[in-house]
Design a protein around this motif. Structure first.
Motif, PDB file in Angstrom:
ATOM      1  N   ALA A  73      62.153  68.674   1.696  1.00 17.89           N
ATOM      2  CA  ALA A  73      61.613  68.022   0.531  1.00 17.89           C
ATOM      3  C   ALA A  73      62.322  66.946   0.128  1.00 17.89           C
ATOM      4  O   ALA A  73      63.631  66.848  -0.034  1.00 17.89           O
ATOM      5  N   LEU A  74      61.833  65.706  -0.103  1.00 16.19           N
ATOM      6  CA  LEU A  74      62.497  64.363  -0.046  1.00 16.19           C
ATOM      7  C   LEU A  74      61.810  63.713  -1.371  1.00 16.19           C
ATOM      8  O   LEU A  74      60.702  63.738  -1.608  1.00 16.19           O
ATOM      9  N   THR A  75      62.842  62.986  -2.041  1.00 18.45           N
ATOM     10  CA  THR A  75      62.418  61.926  -2.820  1.00 18.45           C
ATOM     11  C   THR A  75      62.042  60.656  -2.019  1.00 18.45           C
ATOM     12  O   THR A  75      62.184  60.616  -1.207  1.00 18.45           O
ATOM     13  N   TYR A  76      61.333  59.780  -2.915  1.00 24.47           N
ATOM     14  CA  TYR A  76      60.997  58.350  -2.461  1.00 24.47           C
ATOM     15  C   TYR A  76      62.221  57.675  -1.677  1.00 24.47           C
ATOM     16  O   TYR A  76      62.301  57.172  -0.614  1.00 24.47           O
ATOM     17  N   GLU A  77      63.397  57.860  -2.533  1.00 27.48           N
ATOM     18  CA  GLU A  77      64.508  57.463  -1.948  1.00 27.48           C
ATOM     19  C   GLU A  77      65.294  57.809  -0.844  1.00 27.48           C
ATOM     20  O   GLU A  77      65.746  57.048  -0.014  1.00 27.48           O
ATOM     21  N   GLU A  78      65.281  59.282  -0.530  1.00 30.97           N
ATOM     22  CA  GLU A  78      65.642  59.883   0.281  1.00 30.97           C
ATOM     23  C   GLU A  78      64.829  59.435   1.535  1.00 30.97           C
ATOM     24  O   GLU A  78      65.396  59.244   2.836  1.00 30.97           O
ATOM     25  N   TYR A  79      63.518  59.495   1.536  1.00 32.78           N
ATOM     26  CA  TYR A  79      62.598  59.310   2.636  1.00 32.78           C
ATOM     27  C   TYR A  79      62.832  58.010   3.028  1.00 32.78           C
ATOM     28  O   TYR A  79      63.199  57.512   4.138  1.00 32.78           O
ATOM     29  N   ALA A  80      63.048  56.853   2.192  1.00 35.49           N
ATOM     30  CA  ALA A  80      63.381  55.411   2.797  1.00 35.49           C
ATOM     31  C   ALA A  80      64.733  55.316   3.166  1.00 35.49           C
ATOM     32  O   ALA A  80      65.042  54.440   4.071  1.00 35.49           O
ATOM     33  N   ASP A  81      65.707  56.229   2.998  1.00 30.34           N
ATOM     34  CA  ASP A  81      66.984  56.179   3.563  1.00 30.34           C
ATOM     35  C   ASP A  81      67.295  56.841   4.841  1.00 30.34           C
ATOM     36  O   ASP A  81      68.030  57.108   5.537  1.00 30.34           O
ATOM     37  N   GLY A  82      65.780  57.597   5.157  1.00 26.85           N
ATOM     38  CA  GLY A  82      65.649  58.185   6.585  1.00 26.85           C
ATOM     39  C   GLY A  82      66.398  59.621   6.683  1.00 26.85           C
ATOM     40  O   GLY A  82      66.500  60.230   7.890  1.00 26.85           O
ATOM     41  N   GLU A  83      66.657  60.081   5.510  1.00 24.53           N
ATOM     42  CA  GLU A  83      66.968  61.565   5.339  1.00 24.53           C
ATOM     43  C   GLU A  83      65.877  62.412   6.205  1.00 24.53           C
ATOM     44  O   GLU A  83      64.666  62.421   5.809  1.00 24.53           O
ATOM     45  N   HIS A  84      66.322  63.465   6.878  1.00 21.93           N
ATOM     46  CA  HIS A  84      65.471  64.294   7.495  1.00 21.93           C
ATOM     47  C   HIS A  84      64.564  63.711   8.434  1.00 21.93           C
ATOM     48  O   HIS A  84      63.218  64.323   8.541  1.00 21.93           O
ATOM     49  N   ALA A  85      64.681  62.711   9.003  1.00 20.00           N
ATOM     50  CA  ALA A  85      63.486  61.769   9.750  1.00 20.00           C
ATOM     51  C   ALA A  85      63.393  62.757  10.935  1.00 20.00           C
ATOM     52  O   ALA A  85      62.228  62.523  11.415  1.00 20.00           O
ATOM     53  N   GLU A  86      64.230  63.491  11.467  1.00 23.90           N
ATOM     54  CA  GLU A  86      64.181  64.233  12.653  1.00 23.90           C
ATOM     55  C   GLU A  86      63.107  65.469  12.547  1.00 23.90           C
ATOM     56  O   GLU A  86      62.721  66.081  13.260  1.00 23.90           O
ATOM     57  N   ALA A  87      62.856  65.601  11.174  1.00 18.13           N
ATOM     58  CA  ALA A  87      61.819  66.786  10.924  1.00 18.13           C
ATOM     59  C   ALA A  87      60.339  66.685  11.065  1.00 18.13           C
ATOM     60  O   ALA A  87      59.610  67.543  10.955  1.00 18.13           O
ATOM     61  N   TYR A  88      59.952  65.379  11.296  1.00 15.11           N
ATOM     62  CA  TYR A  88      58.602  64.933  11.300  1.00 15.11           C
ATOM     63  C   TYR A  88      58.504  63.505  12.352  1.00 15.11           C
ATOM     64  O   TYR A  88      59.184  62.873  12.604  1.00 15.11           O
ATOM     65  N   ASP A  89      57.081  63.705  12.771  1.00 14.22           N
ATOM     66  CA  ASP A  89      56.640  62.682  13.887  1.00 14.22           C
ATOM     67  C   ASP A  89      55.876  61.552  13.423  1.00 14.22           C
ATOM     68  O   ASP A  89      55.458  60.745  13.796  1.00 14.22           O
ATOM     69  N   ALA A  90      55.104  62.042  12.177  1.00 15.44           N
ATOM     70  CA  ALA A  90      53.902  61.212  11.638  1.00 15.44           C
ATOM     71  C   ALA A  90      54.230  61.273  10.028  1.00 15.44           C
ATOM     72  O   ALA A  90      54.599  61.992   9.619  1.00 15.44           O
ATOM     73  N   VAL A  91      53.491  60.310   9.348  1.00 16.26           N
ATOM     74  CA  VAL A  91      53.494  60.048   8.065  1.00 16.26           C
ATOM     75  C   VAL A  91      52.165  60.057   7.560  1.00 16.26           C
ATOM     76  O   VAL A  91      51.372  59.259   7.800  1.00 16.26           O
ATOM     77  N   TYR A  92      51.766  60.908   6.456  1.00 15.47           N
ATOM     78  CA  TYR A  92      50.531  60.639   5.801  1.00 15.47           C
ATOM     79  C   TYR A  92      50.802  60.179   4.338  1.00 15.47           C
ATOM     80  O   TYR A  92      51.467  60.750   3.561  1.00 15.47           O
ATOM     81  N   VAL A  93      50.312  58.811   4.340  1.00 13.72           N
ATOM     82  CA  VAL A  93      50.615  58.190   2.925  1.00 13.72           C
ATOM     83  C   VAL A  93      49.487  58.385   2.003  1.00 13.72           C
ATOM     84  O   VAL A  93      48.274  57.729   2.274  1.00 13.72           O
ATOM     85  N   VAL A  94      49.759  59.179   0.896  1.00 15.08           N
ATOM     86  CA  VAL A  94      48.476  59.411  -0.137  1.00 15.08           C
ATOM     87  C   VAL A  94      49.138  59.204  -1.567  1.00 15.08           C
ATOM     88  O   VAL A  94      48.958  59.752  -2.485  1.00 15.08           O
ATOM     89  N   THR A  95      49.717  57.842  -1.647  1.00 17.49           N
ATOM     90  CA  THR A  95      50.068  57.438  -2.894  1.00 17.49           C
ATOM     91  C   THR A  95      49.121  56.393  -3.483  1.00 17.49           C
ATOM     92  O   THR A  95      48.066  55.999  -2.866  1.00 17.49           O
ATOM     93  N   PRO A  96      49.349  55.935  -4.831  1.00 17.74           N
ATOM     94  CA  PRO A  96      48.619  54.613  -5.337  1.00 17.74           C
ATOM     95  C   PRO A  96      48.557  53.500  -4.486  1.00 17.74           C
ATOM     96  O   PRO A  96      49.508  53.421  -3.763  1.00 17.74           O
ATOM     97  N   ASN A  97      47.516  52.993  -4.301  1.00 18.02           N
ATOM     98  CA  ASN A  97      47.277  51.950  -3.492  1.00 18.02           C
ATOM     99  C   ASN A  97      48.465  51.006  -3.187  1.00 18.02           C
ATOM    100  O   ASN A  97      48.908  50.711  -1.867  1.00 18.02           O
ATOM    101  N   ALA A  98      49.043  50.440  -4.064  1.00 19.73           N
ATOM    102  CA  ALA A  98      50.019  49.282  -4.162  1.00 19.73           C
ATOM    103  C   ALA A  98      51.345  50.114  -3.635  1.00 19.73           C
ATOM    104  O   ALA A  98      52.253  49.168  -3.420  1.00 19.73           O
ATOM    105  N   LEU A  99      51.458  51.117  -3.722  1.00 18.62           N
ATOM    106  CA  LEU A  99      52.602  51.856  -2.838  1.00 18.62           C
ATOM    107  C   LEU A  99      52.521  52.202  -1.493  1.00 18.62           C
ATOM    108  O   LEU A  99      53.477  52.630  -1.089  1.00 18.62           O
ATOM    109  N   HIS A 100      51.557  52.009  -0.975  1.00 20.27           N
ATOM    110  CA  HIS A 100      51.326  52.058   0.691  1.00 20.27           C
ATOM    111  C   HIS A 100      52.187  51.363   1.464  1.00 20.27           C
ATOM    112  O   HIS A 100      53.008  51.878   2.241  1.00 20.27           O
ATOM    113  N   LEU A 101      52.413  50.049   1.254  1.00 20.85           N
ATOM    114  CA  LEU A 101      53.179  49.362   2.087  1.00 20.85           C
ATOM    115  C   LEU A 101      54.750  49.835   2.302  1.00 20.85           C
ATOM    116  O   LEU A 101      55.316  49.879   3.221  1.00 20.85           O
TER     117      LEU A 101
END
Length: 355
Positions: A73-101
């Motif tokens: 379970a990650l915050t946006y900041e933890e995700y951006a820092d690469g925490e627990h990156a070994e736990a997943y292979d792909a990302v599904y982005v389902v945020t408001p449009n301007a936060l996709h990038l």
């Protein structure tokens, strides 16, 4: 030409044998769609597994992860820092449009393949960057147009290709609902032009736009449009939009969408020898009815098919695992942003805009 309409759409015309898997997903964005639609679909899929969730709220991420039995379970900041990156292979982005990038940039930097919700971003320029960062990192990018993985819509496309209604002449599509009726939230992100990039067009108008491209197997060359705002509720975003797309070979598409109209979602493809109508069509897991009318009569079938978000996730996963064409890729999604910008330009200037 004889026509057999199935009573069940039971085959995945895209499915191939794959090695490995499942594809482990991090779901980035835990609004209702990510939490209540995407996560259950991943759970029910054959080739996917949810292992991480990412939210702006640490409490929400932890609660959902515990509820679903997920690894991280990650915050946006933890995700951006690469925490627990070994736990997943792909990302599904389902945020408001301007936060996709920014979330796609993180995924690409971590070497993770990306399934990104439509529209690809809030502007064409930002969508172009989404495509670029994935290309530069060598990761797969799919724009999440579920209509393109839905079995009944894919079957309709094949009938058009096979000439069942002759040569296509015109497509019509509408997707409308009354957003603020019954106490709808006037402060939601979809009414924020900075987050959404637009209104009805960017949210629901892209469905007839992209589905026209899909079933006609062609891209538009020009657009003529009218987009209407209605302040104060719809200030900087369109409440209503109607646009005509010109395709090669004199084929046209009439598309409309609204945040302030009675609910409707349907499409019709008219050809020289008949027509195909699907009503409803664009809602998630719509109880679709397909009607094919030709000179000798009319045939209607109530569609029975599996949940379409399960289809979308498995479509993505088998493409990644089997090195198959990923379908509506980043470039495909980028073109819709270019068309959307042309719709607004056409409305502002009162003229046809070539693409």
């Amino acid at each position: 030409m004889n026509l057999e309409i199935p009573t069940r759409f039971a085959e995945r015309d895209w499915e191939r044998a794959v090695d490995g898997g499942p594809v482990r997903f991090a779901v980035v964005g835990l609004g209702w769609f990510g939490r209540d639609v995407a996560l259950p679909a991943i759970e029910d899929s054959e080739y996917c597994e949810a292992t991480a969730v990412v939210s702006g709220s640490a409490e929400k991420a932890s609660s959902v992860a515990e509820e679903r039995g997920l690894d991280a379970a990650l915050t946006y900041e933890e995700y951006a820092d690469g925490e627990h990156a070994e736990a997943y292979d792909a990302v599904y982005v389902v945020t408001p449009n301007a936060l996709h990038l920014p979330h796609v940039e993180t995924a690409a930097s971590l070497g993770k393949d990306v399934l990104c919700e439509k529209p690809l971003e809030a502007t064409g320029e930002r969508a172009e960057r989404v495509v670029e960062v994935c290309e530069e990192a060598g990761v797969q990018l799919m724009t999440a147009y579920r209509m393109q993985t839905t079995r009944s819509v894919r079957w309709v496309r094949e009938q058009v290709r096979a000439g069942v209604i002759g040569d296509p002449v015109q497509f019509t599509g509408e997707f409308s609902f009354n957003m603020l009726a019954g106490g709808g939230d006037p402060d939601q992100w979809r009414l924020d032009p900075d987050l959404a990039g637009g209104g009805a067009l960017m949210d629901v108008g892209v469905y007839p736009l992209n589905t026209a491209r899909f079933v006609l197997d062609a891209d538009p060359v020009a657009v003529h449009a009218t987009a209407i705002e209605n302040p104060p509720a719809f200030d900087g975003v369109d409440e209503h939009v109607a646009f005509t797309l010109a395709f090669p070979d004199d084929v046209t598409a009439q598309c409309s969408a609204s945040y302030g109209a009675s609910g409707a979602n349907h499409m019709t493809i008219v050809g020289t020898e008949g027509r195909i109508t699907v009503d409803p069509v664009f809602d998630v897991d719509a109880d679709r009815q397909i009607t094919i009318a030709r000179d000798h009569g009319e045939t209607t079938v109530d569609v029975a098919e599996p949940p379409e978000m399960v289809e979308e996730f498995d479509f993505f996963a088998t493409a990644v695992l089997g090195e198959r064409d990923i379908g509506p890729d980043g470039e495909h999604g980028l073109l819709d942003l270019r068309v959307a910008e042309a719709v607004y330009e056409s409305s502002d200037e009162g003229r046809r805009v070539d693409l």
